[in-house]
Scaffold this motif. Structure first.
Motif, PDB file in Angstrom:
ATOM      1  N   ILE A 197      66.640  54.612  13.322  1.00 38.41           N
ATOM      2  CA  ILE A 197      67.858  55.183  12.751  1.00 38.41           C
ATOM      3  C   ILE A 197      68.939  55.135  13.825  1.00 38.41           C
ATOM      4  O   ILE A 197      68.641  55.134  15.024  1.00 38.41           O
ATOM      5  CB  ILE A 197      67.649  56.631  12.254  1.00 38.41           C
ATOM      6  N   GLU A 198      70.171  55.078  13.388  1.00 39.72           N
ATOM      7  CA  GLU A 198      71.295  55.038  14.318  1.00 39.72           C
ATOM      8  C   GLU A 198      72.121  56.311  14.209  1.00 39.72           C
ATOM      9  O   GLU A 198      72.461  56.754  13.108  1.00 39.72           O
ATOM     10  CB  GLU A 198      72.183  53.829  14.027  1.00 39.72           C
ATOM     11  N   LYS A 199      72.421  56.881  15.357  1.00 39.03           N
ATOM     12  CA  LYS A 199      73.280  58.056  15.418  1.00 39.03           C
ATOM     13  C   LYS A 199      74.229  57.906  16.599  1.00 39.03           C
ATOM     14  O   LYS A 199      73.783  57.695  17.734  1.00 39.03           O
ATOM     15  CB  LYS A 199      72.451  59.332  15.589  1.00 39.03           C
ATOM     16  N   LYS A 200      75.513  57.980  16.288  1.00 37.50           N
ATOM     17  CA  LYS A 200      76.538  57.876  17.327  1.00 37.50           C
ATOM     18  C   LYS A 200      76.336  56.633  18.191  1.00 37.50           C
ATOM     19  O   LYS A 200      76.348  56.677  19.423  1.00 37.50           O
ATOM     20  CB  LYS A 200      76.542  59.134  18.198  1.00 37.50           C
ATOM     21  N   LYS A 201      76.077  55.511  17.495  1.00 37.46           N
ATOM     22  CA  LYS A 201      75.924  54.199  18.124  1.00 37.46           C
ATOM     23  C   LYS A 201      74.701  54.110  19.039  1.00 37.46           C
ATOM     24  O   LYS A 201      74.616  53.229  19.897  1.00 37.46           O
ATOM     25  CB  LYS A 201      77.188  53.812  18.892  1.00 37.46           C
ATOM     26  N   TYR A 204      67.427  55.093  17.582  1.00 41.74           N
ATOM     27  CA  TYR A 204      66.277  55.976  17.753  1.00 41.74           C
ATOM     28  C   TYR A 204      65.086  55.399  16.976  1.00 41.74           C
ATOM     29  O   TYR A 204      65.053  55.464  15.742  1.00 41.74           O
ATOM     30  CB  TYR A 204      66.597  57.384  17.253  1.00 41.74           C
ATOM     31  N   PRO A 205      64.127  54.792  17.693  1.00 43.03           N
ATOM     32  CA  PRO A 205      62.969  54.196  17.011  1.00 43.03           C
ATOM     33  C   PRO A 205      62.201  55.227  16.187  1.00 43.03           C
ATOM     34  O   PRO A 205      62.042  56.380  16.602  1.00 43.03           O
ATOM     35  CB  PRO A 205      62.115  53.677  18.171  1.00 43.03           C
ATOM     36  N   LEU A 229      59.225  49.279  19.224  1.00 46.79           N
ATOM     37  CA  LEU A 229      58.951  49.023  20.637  1.00 46.79           C
ATOM     38  C   LEU A 229      58.170  47.725  20.829  1.00 46.79           C
ATOM     39  O   LEU A 229      58.365  47.012  21.819  1.00 46.79           O
ATOM     40  CB  LEU A 229      58.179  50.201  21.242  1.00 46.79           C
ATOM     41  N   ILE A 230      57.290  47.409  19.882  1.00 44.24           N
ATOM     42  CA  ILE A 230      56.518  46.167  19.958  1.00 44.24           C
ATOM     43  C   ILE A 230      57.448  44.971  19.784  1.00 44.24           C
ATOM     44  O   ILE A 230      57.420  44.013  20.568  1.00 44.24           O
ATOM     45  CB  ILE A 230      55.415  46.148  18.883  1.00 44.24           C
ATOM     46  N   TYR A 231      58.303  45.030  18.768  1.00 40.54           N
ATOM     47  CA  TYR A 231      59.195  43.907  18.486  1.00 40.54           C
ATOM     48  C   TYR A 231      60.247  43.737  19.571  1.00 40.54           C
ATOM     49  O   TYR A 231      60.638  42.616  19.906  1.00 40.54           O
ATOM     50  CB  TYR A 231      59.849  44.096  17.121  1.00 40.54           C
ATOM     51  N   ASP A 232      60.703  44.832  20.123  1.00 42.47           N
ATOM     52  CA  ASP A 232      61.679  44.756  21.209  1.00 42.47           C
ATOM     53  C   ASP A 232      61.064  44.106  22.446  1.00 42.47           C
ATOM     54  O   ASP A 232      61.711  43.300  23.122  1.00 42.47           O
ATOM     55  CB  ASP A 232      62.189  46.161  21.539  1.00 42.47           C
TER      56      ASP A 232
END
Length: 302
Positions: A197-201, A204-205, A229-232
Motif C-alpha cells: 500500500i502507498e501512503k504519503k508517497k 509499505y509491503p 520483498l522477494i520480487y524486489d
C-alpha cells in the motif's frame, strides 16, 4: 591511548517471527561471485530462519513446463544437484553473515534444526511458482540458444543475449511491482491481491497468508510471508547483472560454463537417451541428506 568499546553489544540471535514462513527460491545466476563457487543464487538472501533453526519453505518452479522446454532444446537439468548447491550456498552465506553480526560461529545444531523442520514442507503459491518458472524458462532458452548456435561464453553476441535476458526478467517484475499485482488461490478461485500500500508517497509491503503442507504428518497450516520483498530482491539482482554485463566486456564475470562442466545442465545427446529422464521430483527435498548438501562442493572436487 584509550580505547572505547561500543555500548551496543552484538545480538545473541537474529530477530525472526514465528508465523513468517520466509519462502526462498533458487535460480541460475549469470555473474561470477566470490561468495559462491557455483553461482546458484538463493532469493531472498535472508538468514534469520536458518540461523535460528526455524522452518522455511522452498519455492519450486513448474517442472512440467520446464521439462517440455528442456525437451525442445535437448537439455537436462539435474535438479537434485542444483538444489544441493543452492542450499549449500545459502548455508555458507548464513554462516558468514551470522558471524559478522553476532561475532559468534553458527551452531551446526541450528542448521540441522532448520533443515529437519524445512525439508518436509511444501506450498503452492501460484504467483511465486509462475515467477520462478519464468526465470528458469528464460534461462533455459538462453542456454539452449547458446548450444544450438555454438556460441562461446565470452562471445559478444552471447553477452548481448544475456542482457536481453536480464531485460525480460526486469520487465516482468517491474510490471508486477508497478501494477501492484499478486495472484493468490482462494478455494477454487484465482484472486488478485496487492503487494503493498502507498501512503504519503511511501511504499509499505503487505503481509499475506499462505497454506503450508508438512508431509511428515500430512498436516496443513497457515503461515505468513511478504512477497514484495522477494520480487524486489529479484529485480535488484537482475539490475545488477545487467549493469555488470554492460560494462564488463572481457566476459570474465560471466561464469555459465560451470553449469555444463559439472553437469548441472547437460545436453541430452551427451549421454544415452535411453537412460534419459527429467528430474521433476523436486517436492521431495527430504531425500536430500544434509551431509551431502554440506559436502557437495567436495564431491564435485571444487
Amino acid at each position: 591511548m584509550t580505547f572505547f568499546r561500543s555500548s551496543k553489544s552484538p545480538p545473541l540471535k537474529l530477530k525472526s517471527f514465528k508465523k513468517d514462513i520466509a519462502p526462498i527460491g533458487f535460480f541460475f545466476d549469470i555473474i561470477f561471485s566470490e561468495s559462491f563457487k557455483i553461482p546458484i543464487l538463493p532469493v531472498p538472501l535472508r538468514i534469520d530462519k536458518l540461523t535460528n533453526g526455524e522452518p522455511t519453505v522452498i519455492i519450486f518452479p513448474n517442472t512440467n513446463e520446464l521439462d517440455e522446454l528442456c525437451s525442445e532444446y535437448n537439455l537436462n537439468i539435474n535438479y537434485n544437484l542444483l538444489y544441493s548447491i543452492g542450499l549449500n550456498n545459502l548455508i555458507t552465506h548464513a554462516k558468514i553473515k551470522y558471524k559478522e553480526i553476532t561475532l559468534k560461529t553458527l551452531n551446526p545444531k541450528k542448521i540441522n534444526e532448520w533443515w529437519n523442520s524445512s525439508k518436509n514442507l511444501s506450498s503452492k503459491s501460484i504467483d511465486l511458482m509462475e515467477s520462478f518458472t519464468l526465470i528458469f524458462s528464460e534461462f533455459i532458452r538462453v542456454f539452449g540458444y547458446k548450444i544450438k548456435n555454438n556460441l562461446k561464453f565470452n562471445d559478444e553476441v552471447f553477452r548481448k543475449i544475456l542482457i536481453e535476458y536480464c531485460d525480460k526478467i526486469i520487465k516482468h517484475f517491474r510490471f508486477k511491482i508497478e501494477e501492484n499485482i499478486f495472484k493468490m488461490k482462494q478455494e477454487n478461485l484465482i484472486i488478485q491481491e496487492k503487494l503493498y500500500i502507498e501512503k504519503k508517497k511511501k511504499c509499505y509491503p503487505l503481509v499475506h497468508e499462505i497454506s503450508v503442507l508438512d508431509r511428515s504428518n500430512n498436516k496443513t497450516y497457515t503461515r505468513e510471508f511478504v512477497p514484495y520483498l522477494i520480487y524486489d530482491d529479484i529485480l535488484n539482482c537482475f539490475y545488477y547483472n545487467k549493469s555488470i554485463l554492460k560494462k564488463e566486456l572481457s566476459g570474465k564475470m560471466i561464469n555459465l560454463k560451470l553449469y555444463e562442466d559439472f553437469n548441472i545442465i547437460s545436453s541430452v545427446f551427451s549421454f544415452n537417451r535411453i537412460n534419459y529422464k527429467h528430474h521433476s521430483d523436486l517436492h521431495n527435498l527430504e531425500k536430500l541428506k544434509l551431509n551431502k548438501i554440506l559436502e557437495v562442493y567436495k564431491d564435485l572436487k571444487i
